[in-house]
Design an enzyme around this catalytic site. Structure first.
Site, PDB file in Angstrom:
ATOM      1  CG  ASN A 220      -1.910  -1.166   1.171  1.00 30.95           C
ATOM      2  OD1 ASN A 220      -1.856  -2.067   2.005  1.00 30.95           O
ATOM      3  ND2 ASN A 220      -2.764  -1.170   0.180  1.00 30.95           N
ATOM      4  CG  HIS A 251      -5.496  -1.481   3.543  1.00 29.82           C
ATOM      5  ND1 HIS A 251      -6.599  -1.378   4.334  1.00 29.82           N
ATOM      6  CD2 HIS A 251      -4.983  -0.234   3.448  1.00 29.82           C
ATOM      7  CE1 HIS A 251      -6.736  -0.123   4.722  1.00 29.82           C
ATOM      8  NE2 HIS A 251      -5.770   0.597   4.192  1.00 29.82           N
ATOM      9  CG  ASP A 272      -2.529   2.307   8.357  1.00 27.40           C
ATOM     10  OD1 ASP A 272      -2.334   3.279   9.118  1.00 27.40           O
ATOM     11  OD2 ASP A 272      -2.503   2.412   7.123  1.00 27.40           O
ATOM     12  CG  LEU A 305      -8.676   1.509   0.994  1.00 27.19           C
ATOM     13  CD1 LEU A 305      -7.706   0.335   0.913  1.00 27.19           C
ATOM     14  CD2 LEU A 305      -9.955   1.089   1.688  1.00 27.19           C
ATOM     15  N   GLY A 307      -7.035   4.656   5.828  1.00 23.12           N
ATOM     16  CA  GLY A 307      -6.709   3.827   6.983  1.00 23.12           C
ATOM     17  C   GLY A 307      -7.722   2.712   7.082  1.00 23.12           C
TER      18      GLY A 307
HETATM   19 ZN   LIG Z   1      -0.737   4.780   8.714  1.00 23.23          ZN
END
Ligand SMILES: [Zn+2]
Length: 380
Positions: A220, A251, A272, A305, A307
């Site tokens: 990511n 993710h 995250d 996204l 998080g």
């Molecule tokens: Zn982060």
């Protein structure tokens, strides 16, 4: 089924939990006795947990921004809100992770985090230090990070470190002067991670050679795996000993998780998580911008996204759901993170280690959480 022994509620008095315990030597059917530290493990070896309660080392999350509606960048008690939310989901220690932000905003956030490194509030996870995600990242790979990018500065990290111990810095090594910063931070015992980066394979390899230790949320917000012009992700698979990975199944595709686990031994899974973790579906603010949480994903208006909404107990279940053994899933959600920080008295159930423990049902629903021997109120 599993309960602390009667009369053992007062701190200092040993209590014990019974079940199938994951120890560094394998599964043990028996009991673990502890105060704030583990006193001993008693019982006999078994091959697999079977239908007994499962006792694992508490989860360790080295990349988490928020949860329960709060973010470490917020002022006014946010630190306790975030660390309480994640403790209720089995995270027993974590790195408070800051977003890319103006210097005064970072200083204000880290000033609030500092006291919690020294004194843990009841019912919360232990804050082991700070993870600075940026601001020395590539403006072309911001992901959900705000655009407060600036050139790397050892002095800025040192000023923040004086307020609260900085253990990890995520940066983009391909930017001017950043390889030297990797060397300087490494000399200062800060773990540098490659992330939010457009580095080529060669630039990433140079960063590893300069001392960078891991990759931030692998795949990511980084250059990828193209076979003719490989980027940071390819360098990770070819060379890294450690990496972060977000196993929310949003993710990163399950296939890419399997490929990573087959290639890199010491993957430490992270959430995250943003403020939306633990909140109902709907709108809220993430990294200063409106976001929408729906079906386990949190996105900004542009569809990116923002998080995750993940918690570490769900991370463990997700790993097991894609075929990872429970003992390996526990290492990826606890032990390897502790090892990465050089903390050998966390992330394992062994005599003398901190009594950071989670108890799960045979179907891996979280039943009980202990942070340094303190029983945490369960998630609702
Ligand atoms: Zn982060």
């Amino acid at each position: 089924m599993v309960s602390p022994e009667e009369g053992a509620q007062r701190s200092g008095e040993p209590r014990s939990l019974s079940g199938v315990i994951l120890t560094p030597g394998g599964w043990v059917h028996g009991k673990v006795e502890f105060t704030e530290r583990i006193l001993g493990i008693y019982g006999g070896p078994v091959r697999a947990p079977g239908d007994a309660p499962v006792i694992l080392p508490g989860f360790i999350d080295l990349h988490v921004h928020g949860g329960g509606g709060a973010d470490f960048m917020d002022a006014g008690g946010a630190v306790d809100v975030v660390t309480r939310h994640h403790a209720r989901h089995g995270t027993t220690s974590l790195l408070a992770t800051t977003a890319t932000a103006q210097r005064e905003d970072l200083e204000r956030a880290v000033t609030e985090i500092g006291p919690r490194l020294r004194l843990r509030a009841p019912g919360t996870a232990r804050v082991l230090g700070v993870h600075l995600e940026g601001p020395f990242i590539n403006a072309g790979k911001l992901g959900a990070q705000p655009d407060a990018v600036r050139p790397g500065s050892l002095a800025e990290v040192q000023a923040l470190d004086a307020l609260a111990r900085v253990r990890v810095v995520t940066l983009a090594p391909e930017l001017p002067g950043h390889l030297e910063l990797v060397r300087e931070l490494t000399r200062s015992r800060v773990s540098v991670q490659i992330g939010h980066s457009l580095a080529t394979y060669d630039e990433s390899l140079s960063a590893l050679e300069a001392g960078a230790r891991a990759f931030t949320h692998l795949f990511n917000a980084m250059s990828g795996m193209d076979h003719r012009s490989p980027g940071a992700a390819a360098c990770a698979l070819a060379h890294a000993e450690n990496t972060e990975l977000i196993p929310d199944l949003v993710h990163v595709h399950a296939g890419a998780i399997r490929a990573t686990l087959r290639t890199i031994e010491k993957v430490h899974c992270v959430t995250d998580a943003c403020a939306a973790s633990g909140m109902p579906d709907g709108g809220l603010t993430v990294f200063g911008k409106p976001a929408l949480k729906r079906g386990g994903a949190v996105r900004h208006a542009d569809g990116r996204l923002a998080g995750s909404a993940l918690t570490m107990d769900q991370a463990l279940r997700n790993l097991v759901s894609i075929g990872v053994s429970l003992s390996n899933a526990a290492r990826h959600t606890s032990t390897y993170a502790a090892d990465y920080l050089g903390l050998f008295d966390r992330g394992r159930i062994a005599s003398g280690a901190w009594a950071d423990l989670v108890v799960l049902t045979p179907t891996l629903e979280l039943e009980e959480v202990y942070v340094e021997g303190e029983r945490i109120e369960r998630a609702a």
